[in-house]
Design an enzyme around this catalytic site. Sequence first.
Site, PDB file in Angstrom:
ATOM      1  N   GLY A 116      34.257  59.565  91.627  1.00 20.76           N
ATOM      2  CA  GLY A 116      33.931  60.323  90.426  1.00 20.76           C
ATOM      3  C   GLY A 116      34.759  61.589  90.330  1.00 20.76           C
ATOM      4  N   GLY A 117      34.133  62.651  89.838  1.00 22.98           N
ATOM      5  CA  GLY A 117      34.841  63.910  89.681  1.00 22.98           C
ATOM      6  C   GLY A 117      35.340  64.487  90.984  1.00 22.98           C
ATOM      7  N   GLY A 137      74.066  59.301  85.870  1.00 25.30           N
ATOM      8  CA  GLY A 137      73.125  60.411  85.777  1.00 25.30           C
ATOM      9  C   GLY A 137      72.381  60.654  87.072  1.00 25.30           C
ATOM     10  CB  ALA A 138      71.306  58.407  89.812  1.00 26.81           C
TER      11      ALA A 138
END
Length: 498
Positions: A162-163, A397-398
């Site tokens: 949960g939280g 681009g790498a």
Amino acid sequence: LAEAREQALAGGGQARVDKQHSKGKLTARERLSLLLDEGTFRETDMLKMHRCTDFGMASQQHYGDGVVTGHGYINGRPVYVFSQDFTVFGGSLSETHAEKICKIMDMAVRTGAPVIGLNDSGGARIQEGVDSLGGYAEVFQRNVDASGVVPQLSLIMGPCAGGAVYSPALTDFITMVRDSSYMFVTGPEVVQTVTNEKVTQEELGGAKTHSSKSGVAHLAFDNDIEALRMTRELFDYLPLSNTASVPTRECHDPSDRADPALDSIVPADPNTPYDMKTVVRKIVDQQDFFEIMPDYAKNIIIGFARLEGRTVGIVGNQPLDKAGCLDIDASVKAGRFVRFCDAFNIPIVTFVDVPGFLPGTAQEHNGIIRQGAKLLYAYAECTVPKVTVITRKAYGGAYDVMSSKHLKGDVNYAWPSSEIAVMGAKGAVEIIFRGKNVEEETKRYEERFANPMVAANRGFVDDIINPSETRERIIDDLRLLKSKKDQRPWRKHGNIPL
């Protein structure tokens, strides 16, 4: 007072302790005794009790209220700790339980010492309603306030659902224990009700799932004892705070040690893989490399090592997996690690062998543009010493993303085997010459670009070095970069592409 302390030390009673042991789990106090140096733990709020009176809770009181908090030492260095006690109300979080955690987190920030949380809790204490939810939010706020100020480590040693999962998620490193810990926002029963999927707790949120599929967990170990021992080892690499120096150990590994094996470790065939972890180990002190997230996004490696006794962060493409291509998971994994190192003044050494970003519709549709930009942003924003070594491919681009000179890399080296180009020779020739004279033009392209000379001519790499001398060169550079200062324009904060 003695009787109250004795009751606090007993937790939820011997029967519940035995049940915890029967599951192969240690108690909250046993865990702290293994995590901290012997005899150094000083407990805070041992006698604190909850204030809830609804649903018969007034008659159910336990000293400590399900969490043991305080401070101690790991190898002589201070640390604040909390350890949830599953034998008391299932370790559930109440308002006072949260207050105890918040108190030691506030102290950690004030004194400049790390925080380690041992999580073993059934979640919010339902009887307290919104008070419990408010307690979680108070803890979350402390996690955020401490982020980048002191290191925060989380060990998941039981349920965390949960939280409750969002506090560990906000910390720097998460360690899980196989077969006895799990994390999920909604459990198997809710999943089945909503989606009709049948799944076990282990499949949904176990250590294997989070360390190899989701990337939520950084490390996973077989039992509590191993997890605690390795947490001590990880702690030794980390500075106490963002104003403290990186830890330094006495080093007996010569700084000028050359390893001739590095001169032949990169295969002559550019398509033949090799293990980048072997490269790293041959360069760092004592061949000791503490890998982070070893089972997730294996096409990139991250972790800690030492050079001349000082902690450094290691990032490297891994040719053994996906040829070392960058993809979504690798970009996010490495990007967050780079930002951690930058926050705590840990120098970064990057080893590059990257043929580009991984192509495919799955990558494009899942946001490789945005996700890949996270790693780019992390390196560009990073102001700690950055040393980069290109071992083989650095394409497209790498090449830019992997701590290139253009992203303010301090020192950038290339090995003679490196190839720095827009793309591989075959693909480039097919585009440029449209299929004509492919063999001849490929050979010419390789002679021109399948080496580091053009990049060296432009000053995009500072030197082409023999692989065997890499250790000596990096150590010498890091000595000089200790006094590095990098002033950036004032801003409240940047807007990283989350």
